[in-house]
Design a protein around this motif. Structure first.
Motif, PDB file in Angstrom:
ATOM      1  N   SER A  10      -1.932   6.029  -3.191  1.00  0.00           N
ATOM      2  CA  SER A  10      -0.961   5.043  -4.344  1.00  0.00           C
ATOM      3  C   SER A  10      -0.170   6.365  -5.204  1.00  0.00           C
ATOM      4  O   SER A  10       0.873   6.252  -4.847  1.00  0.00           O
ATOM      5  CB  SER A  10      -1.700   3.797  -4.490  1.00  0.00           C
ATOM      6  N   GLU A  22       6.453   1.317   0.898  1.00  0.00           N
ATOM      7  CA  GLU A  22       6.098   2.015   0.575  1.00  0.00           C
ATOM      8  C   GLU A  22       5.514   1.802  -0.460  1.00  0.00           C
ATOM      9  O   GLU A  22       3.949   1.336  -1.393  1.00  0.00           O
ATOM     10  CB  GLU A  22       5.711   3.140   1.102  1.00  0.00           C
ATOM     11  N   ARG A  23       6.353   1.422  -1.211  1.00  0.00           N
ATOM     12  CA  ARG A  23       6.074   1.514  -3.395  1.00  0.00           C
ATOM     13  C   ARG A  23       5.212  -0.137  -3.210  1.00  0.00           C
ATOM     14  O   ARG A  23       4.496   0.377  -3.750  1.00  0.00           O
ATOM     15  CB  ARG A  23       7.341   1.469  -4.072  1.00  0.00           C
ATOM     16  N   ARG A  36       3.879  -1.568  -0.793  1.00  0.00           N
ATOM     17  CA  ARG A  36       2.037  -1.414  -1.031  1.00  0.00           C
ATOM     18  C   ARG A  36       1.498  -0.588  -1.728  1.00  0.00           C
ATOM     19  O   ARG A  36      -0.142  -1.057  -1.765  1.00  0.00           O
ATOM     20  CB  ARG A  36       2.054  -0.203  -0.036  1.00  0.00           C
ATOM     21  N   ALA A  37       1.997   0.394  -2.286  1.00  0.00           N
ATOM     22  CA  ALA A  37       1.430   1.718  -2.941  1.00  0.00           C
ATOM     23  C   ALA A  37       0.706   0.628  -4.342  1.00  0.00           C
ATOM     24  O   ALA A  37      -0.427   0.177  -4.818  1.00  0.00           O
ATOM     25  CB  ALA A  37       2.041   2.544  -3.725  1.00  0.00           C
ATOM     26  N   ALA A  68      -1.521  -2.441  -3.694  1.00  0.00           N
ATOM     27  CA  ALA A  68      -3.432  -1.796  -3.494  1.00  0.00           C
ATOM     28  C   ALA A  68      -3.715  -1.443  -5.105  1.00  0.00           C
ATOM     29  O   ALA A  68      -5.318  -1.767  -5.302  1.00  0.00           O
ATOM     30  CB  ALA A  68      -3.313  -0.278  -2.835  1.00  0.00           C
TER      31      ALA A  68
END
Length: 114
Positions: A65, A78-79, A81-82, A85
């Protein structure tokens, strides 16, 4: 030009063979926000400290991440999801991770829950 055109990320149009300059920076608005940049920098510092206290499987997820969170122009999905997480890992470790979870959630709110 006719039809539907959708542009994601940078868009470059060339007209002729010389003297071409300029680039259209699509989607750069959120990354230009100074408050968002500061919040991400603070989150990264906190995550790096928390990382030292995590079990190895969580460290691997954090390590995946970090580059996305540190990128100047990460794709929104993507950001997102990171951030999710990092928030989940931080929440799972209890009180020691609470500040990181709260910071990740604040950034998600800043981004409008993308």
């Amino acid at each position: 030009m006719s039809g539907n055109n959708y542009y994601y990320g940078d868009n470059v149009s060339m007209h002729g063979g010389s003297g071409n300059t300029g680039i259209v920076k699509n989607g750069a608005g959120a990354e230009a926000d100074p408050a968002l940049r500061l919040a991400l920098a603070e989150l990264l510092a906190s995550v790096r400290e928390l990382r030292e206290q995590l079990p190895q499987p969580s460290v691997r997820l954090i390590d995946e991440s970090l580059p996305v969170l540190a990128a100047d122009a990460a794709p929104p999905a993507e950001r997102h999801r990171a951030l999710l997480a990092v928030a989940a890992i931080a929440a799972a470790v209890g009180a020691v991770g609470q500040p990181v979870a709260e910071a990740a959630n604040r950034i998600l709110q800043m981004l409008g829950g993308q």
